[in-house]
Design a protein around this motif. Structure first.
Motif, PDB file in Angstrom:
ATOM      1  N   ALA A 138      14.301   5.204   5.201  1.00  0.00           N
ATOM      2  CA  ALA A 138      15.553   4.816   4.539  1.00  0.00           C
ATOM      3  C   ALA A 138      16.308   6.006   3.973  1.00  0.00           C
ATOM      4  CB  ALA A 138      15.259   3.821   3.413  1.00  0.00           C
ATOM      5  N   ALA A 139      15.628   7.137   3.792  1.00  0.00           N
ATOM      6  CA  ALA A 139      16.230   8.268   3.076  1.00  0.00           C
ATOM      7  C   ALA A 139      17.307   8.979   3.878  1.00  0.00           C
ATOM      8  CB  ALA A 139      15.136   9.258   2.690  1.00  0.00           C
ATOM      9  N   LEU A 140      17.084   9.208   5.161  1.00  0.00           N
ATOM     10  CA  LEU A 140      18.045   9.858   6.051  1.00  0.00           C
ATOM     11  C   LEU A 140      18.428  11.267   5.609  1.00  0.00           C
ATOM     12  CD1 LEU A 140      20.458   6.860   6.806  1.00  0.00           C
ATOM     13  CD2 LEU A 140      18.426   7.603   8.078  1.00  0.00           C
ATOM     14  N   SER A 141      17.534  11.938   4.885  1.00  0.00           N
ATOM     15  CA  SER A 141      17.777  13.317   4.479  1.00  0.00           C
ATOM     16  C   SER A 141      17.007  14.238   5.419  1.00  0.00           C
ATOM     17  CB  SER A 141      17.322  13.546   3.042  1.00  0.00           C
ATOM     18  OG  SER A 141      15.947  13.258   2.928  1.00  0.00           O
ATOM     19  N   ARG A 142      17.351  15.505   5.415  1.00  0.00           N
ATOM     20  CA  ARG A 142      16.659  16.456   6.289  1.00  0.00           C
ATOM     21  C   ARG A 142      15.234  16.711   5.821  1.00  0.00           C
ATOM     22  NH1 ARG A 142      18.438  22.750   7.622  1.00  0.00           N
ATOM     23  NH2 ARG A 142      16.670  23.197   8.994  1.00  0.00           N
ATOM     24  N   ASN A 143      15.024  16.723   4.511  1.00  0.00           N
ATOM     25  CA  ASN A 143      13.719  17.032   3.933  1.00  0.00           C
ATOM     26  C   ASN A 143      13.315  15.944   2.952  1.00  0.00           C
ATOM     27  OD1 ASN A 143      13.580  19.964   4.974  1.00  0.00           O
ATOM     28  ND2 ASN A 143      15.495  19.937   3.817  1.00  0.00           N
ATOM     29  N   VAL A 144      12.002  15.780   2.789  1.00  0.00           N
ATOM     30  CA  VAL A 144      11.505  14.779   1.846  1.00  0.00           C
ATOM     31  C   VAL A 144      10.453  15.411   0.941  1.00  0.00           C
ATOM     32  CG1 VAL A 144      11.975  12.783   3.306  1.00  0.00           C
ATOM     33  CG2 VAL A 144       9.769  13.956   3.495  1.00  0.00           C
ATOM     34  N   CYS A 145      10.399  14.895  -0.273  1.00  0.00           N
ATOM     35  CA  CYS A 145       9.332  15.227  -1.218  1.00  0.00           C
ATOM     36  C   CYS A 145       8.674  13.913  -1.598  1.00  0.00           C
ATOM     37  CB  CYS A 145       9.898  15.919  -2.459  1.00  0.00           C
ATOM     38  SG  CYS A 145       8.691  16.072  -3.812  1.00  0.00           S
ATOM     39  N   LEU A 146       7.373  13.817  -1.381  1.00  0.00           N
ATOM     40  CA  LEU A 146       6.620  12.657  -1.843  1.00  0.00           C
ATOM     41  C   LEU A 146       6.075  12.989  -3.218  1.00  0.00           C
ATOM     42  CD1 LEU A 146       4.609  11.779   1.406  1.00  0.00           C
ATOM     43  CD2 LEU A 146       7.015  11.323   0.838  1.00  0.00           C
ATOM     44  N   LEU A 147       6.384  12.152  -4.190  1.00  0.00           N
ATOM     45  CA  LEU A 147       6.024  12.438  -5.577  1.00  0.00           C
ATOM     46  C   LEU A 147       5.435  11.201  -6.231  1.00  0.00           C
ATOM     47  CD1 LEU A 147       6.282  14.651  -7.867  1.00  0.00           C
ATOM     48  CD2 LEU A 147       8.401  13.470  -8.519  1.00  0.00           C
ATOM     49  N   LEU A 165       8.185  12.070  10.714  1.00  0.00           N
ATOM     50  CA  LEU A 165       8.304  10.974  11.669  1.00  0.00           C
ATOM     51  C   LEU A 165       7.619  11.305  12.990  1.00  0.00           C
ATOM     52  CD1 LEU A 165      12.026   9.971  10.997  1.00  0.00           C
ATOM     53  CD2 LEU A 165       9.958   8.832  10.161  1.00  0.00           C
ATOM     54  N   ARG A 166       7.690  12.567  13.412  1.00  0.00           N
ATOM     55  CA  ARG A 166       7.056  12.985  14.662  1.00  0.00           C
ATOM     56  C   ARG A 166       5.540  12.838  14.583  1.00  0.00           C
ATOM     57  NH1 ARG A 166       7.537  18.848  15.458  1.00  0.00           N
ATOM     58  NH2 ARG A 166       9.633  18.425  14.677  1.00  0.00           N
ATOM     59  N   LEU A 167       4.989  13.061  13.392  1.00  0.00           N
ATOM     60  CA  LEU A 167       3.553  12.914  13.206  1.00  0.00           C
ATOM     61  C   LEU A 167       3.123  11.458  13.037  1.00  0.00           C
ATOM     62  CD1 LEU A 167       2.833  15.885  10.751  1.00  0.00           C
ATOM     63  CD2 LEU A 167       2.382  15.804  13.215  1.00  0.00           C
ATOM     64  N   GLY A 168       4.081  10.559  13.031  1.00  0.00           N
ATOM     65  CA  GLY A 168       3.769   9.141  12.890  1.00  0.00           C
ATOM     66  C   GLY A 168       3.796   8.633  11.469  1.00  0.00           C
ATOM     67  N   GLY A 186       0.820  -1.197   0.000  1.00  0.00           N
ATOM     68  CA  GLY A 186       0.000   0.000   0.000  1.00  0.00           C
ATOM     69  C   GLY A 186       0.858   1.251   0.000  1.00  0.00           C
ATOM     70  N   PHE A 187       0.227   2.378  -0.289  1.00  0.00           N
ATOM     71  CA  PHE A 187       0.954   3.636  -0.422  1.00  0.00           C
ATOM     72  C   PHE A 187       1.582   4.086   0.891  1.00  0.00           C
ATOM     73  CE2 PHE A 187       0.939   8.349  -0.423  1.00  0.00           C
ATOM     74  CZ  PHE A 187       1.817   8.571  -1.463  1.00  0.00           C
ATOM     75  N   ALA A 188       0.804   4.095   1.960  1.00  0.00           N
ATOM     76  CA  ALA A 188       1.290   4.643   3.227  1.00  0.00           C
ATOM     77  C   ALA A 188       2.513   3.890   3.750  1.00  0.00           C
ATOM     78  CB  ALA A 188       0.168   4.630   4.262  1.00  0.00           C
ATOM     79  N   ARG A 189       2.437   2.568   3.787  1.00  0.00           N
ATOM     80  CA  ARG A 189       3.562   1.788   4.316  1.00  0.00           C
ATOM     81  C   ARG A 189       4.801   1.952   3.436  1.00  0.00           C
ATOM     82  NH1 ARG A 189      -0.680  -1.367   6.265  1.00  0.00           N
ATOM     83  NH2 ARG A 189      -0.357  -2.051   8.438  1.00  0.00           N
ATOM     84  N   ALA A 190       4.610   2.018   2.128  1.00  0.00           N
ATOM     85  CA  ALA A 190       5.751   2.194   1.229  1.00  0.00           C
ATOM     86  C   ALA A 190       6.404   3.562   1.439  1.00  0.00           C
ATOM     87  CB  ALA A 190       5.306   2.026  -0.221  1.00  0.00           C
ATOM     88  N   VAL A 191       5.586   4.604   1.578  1.00  0.00           N
ATOM     89  CA  VAL A 191       6.130   5.935   1.850  1.00  0.00           C
ATOM     90  C   VAL A 191       6.933   5.925   3.144  1.00  0.00           C
ATOM     91  CG1 VAL A 191       5.503   8.276   2.569  1.00  0.00           C
ATOM     92  CG2 VAL A 191       4.433   7.269   0.564  1.00  0.00           C
TER      93      VAL A 191
END
Length: 264
Positions: A71-80, A174-177, A60-65
């Motif tokens: 895994a990204a370990l970057s400061r910021n993320v873009c979901l696309l 991550l803080r928002l779950g 599913g989308f949520a678990r994959a995101v």
């Protein structure tokens, strides 16, 4: 500022190459999370040297995101979404917006086949949920247009960001779950927006319109897509407006979905 572009795929071979091409030099920041595609999606991503995270099944989308962000370990993320065609300007604007505050999500407007859809959407009321569900199951959905003109259709006390493309700080995500995993696909972005509002955050819209090839990101039948939309909205209705309300909407919606083949 560091950025990871998280792209979730599922049988997305027909669009993933165009999506990655559109990123330009930002493609090196991409992380494709593939939900066990049975087509050539994963192979096409590997050929381009883009980082690939393969799931053991369609989670599913949520678990994959969530897997991708962790895994990204970057400061910021873009979901696309893979059916979006971005340009490098989008990512510069997204990162600049994130500098404006710690508790925000930024999203562009979307060009859905010539129709502009705001990336910053008002919250869901009971009336809006009922309208969106009934239009899925009723034979003449245009007859329900009056509902969207009624007072209180939108809950403008809060906003959510369209999940086709959004930017946020990884720590906040991550803080928002993360994306709510009780939704397989659809309505998880709405739930995320509600969580953000309760945490005192806000959603801002970027001065950018992103071409979005709606419903092209995965090979899914129209009937299956209608069922997934209905399931997500019914779950949201039960969670926030009560089981009785959700059951009532289901009784009104599901017969029409069955007639359209979504439940066969």
């Amino acid at each position: 500022m560091s950025l990871a572009i998280i792209i979730v795929t599922y049988n997305s071979a027909r669009v993933i190459e165009a999506c990655l091409d559109s990123l330009g030099p930002w493609a090196r920041k991409a992380l494709v999370v593939d939900n066990a595609s049975s087509d050539a999606t994963a192979e096409l991503v590997r050929r381009r040297g883009v980082r690939l995270l393969s799931m053991p099944g369609n989670l599913g989308f949520a678990r994959a995101v969530n897997r991708g962000v962790k895994a990204a370990l970057s400061r910021n993320v873009c979901l696309l979404n893979p059916d979006c065609l971005a340009t490098p300007e989008l990512f510069s604007l997204g990162l600049a917006a994130l500098e404006g505050g710690e508790r925000l999500i930024a999203a562009p407007a979307l060009d859905d086949h010539g129709q502009t859809v705001p990336g910053r959407q008002p919250g869901y009321s009971r009336l809006k949920l009922a309208h969106d569900l009934l239009t899925l199951g009723w034979p003449f959905p245009h007859k329900l247009a009056w509902m969207s003109r009624r007072p209180g259709y939108h809950d403008r006390s809060w906003y959510w960001a369209h999940g086709a493309c959004l930017f946020m700080q990884r720590e906040l995500f991550l803080r928002l779950g993360g994306m709510p995993t009780n939704y397989f696909i659809y309505m998880e972005d709405v739930e995320l927006g509600l969580r953000l509002r309760r945490a005192g955050g806000r959603v801002v819209e970027l001065p950018y319109t992103l071409p979005h090839l709606t419903a092209q990101g995965a090979v899914v039948t129209a009937a299956r897509r209608r069922w997934l939309l209905a399931r997500g909205r019914l779950k949201y209705a039960a969670r926030h407006y009560g089981t009785l309300f959700a059951v009532g909407l289901g009784l009104l919606t599901l017969p029409g979905l069955w007639a359209k083949g979504a439940l066969k």
